[in-house]
Design a protein around this motif. Structure first.
Motif: not given
Length: 291
Positions: A92-114
């Motif tokens: 989670g600390s390796m990718i800087n991505i936020k939603g409009p509400d300021g939330s960030t992914p719990d695990d980018p492997a499971l929410e950003v890449e897949d």
């Protein structure tokens, strides 16, 4: 009411539920169904009809599969817990991505890449949940819901509002390892439900309140909360034109003022028939909370 609990069983929550869909740009509006090798098994689960083919992601799916395998094993150890391990560590600390509400992914492997919504090694519980939870497969206007009691987790389905629901799937609560809400989701109401065999599913429950209530119950809180005298008086007044015996079922509202409850009221007409009203949010003084 079109679904009835068993004798001595207390209904705790019922709300709409479907497989979630991705929010991050690469996976927006998409979902996948994975085994412990990262393979998409959405068209090979027994009895599942075909669905639209979502874009393949090659090596990214393989990397996600490795992450899934790790988390699947971790989940199996969290029997009866809150599944904090499903939050993912490190990535989670390796990718800087936020939603409009300021939330960030719990695990980018499971929410950003897949974006897997079902992790089911062969023979595990997640692979048996109903395909009708998938908006891409079920008939138009068909609706699915999650029903929780102090004994069971059930999925119900029906073709239209007002028509009887059918039980699509059920499991005793001792087969559920816990649940976790994901703020980084399309409506902020995604919940991952894990099973004791290490498999899991990710659902969109429609609202943050429904998601929080589901997590609360599946974290072991199966005894209804007592209402204050003021809340009890509110419940009596609210149901004064509903003949029958009232049974309020309440759960705390995370982040709200102390004593604030989400209250559903079951009005028993006889041994087999009852109505359900709510849920409504009521503060400790018995005043409905708007918004």
């Amino acid at each position: 009411m079109d679904w009835y609990p068993e004798s001595g069983e207390t209904p705790l929550f019922r709300g709409g539920a479907s497989f979630a869909s991705g929010r991050a740009p690469k996976v927006a509006g998409k979902r996948w169904f994975r085994d412990d090798q990262g393979h998409d098994i959405g068209d090979s689960l027994p009895g599942w009809p075909p669905a639209p083919v979502h874009e393949k992601k090659g090596e990214k799916a393989v990397k996600a599969g490795k992450s899934l395998g790790f988390l699947g094993k971790a989940t199996a150890a969290v029997v009866g817990g809150t599944m904090e391990l499903l939050g993912g560590a490190g990535a989670g600390s390796m990718i800087n991505i936020k939603g409009p509400d300021g939330s960030t992914p719990d695990d980018p492997a499971l929410e950003v890449e897949d974006f897997p919504v079902l992790f089911a090694p062969f023979g595990t519980a997640a692979g048996t949940v109903p395909w009708l939870l998938d908006p891409d497969r079920r008939p138009q206007n068909y609706r699915t819901s999650l029903q929780l009691t102090d004994r069971r987790l059930l999925f119900l389905g029906g073709a239209a509002v007002g028509q009887p629901a059918e039980v699509l799937w059920q499991a005793p609560l001792n087969q559920v390892a816990g649940a976790r809400r994901h703020a980084f989701s399309t409506t902020g109401s995604d919940v991952t439900i894990g099973f004791t065999d290490g498999s899991w599913i990710r659902l969109d429950l429609g609202s943050k309140g429904c998601a929080d209530k589901t997590v609360w119950v599946l974290s072991g809180n199966t005894q209804p909360v007592e209402l204050t005298p003021a809340q009890q008086a509110w419940a009596v007044k609210y149901t004064e034109r509903m003949p029958g015996t009232i049974e309020p079922v309440a759960t705390p509202v995370p982040g709200a003022a102390p004593g604030t409850l989400s209250i559903e009221i079951i009005v028993h007409r006889d041994a087999e028939h009852f109505l359900k009203a709510g849920p409504l949010t009521v503060d400790a003084e018995g005043k409905p909370v708007i918004g």
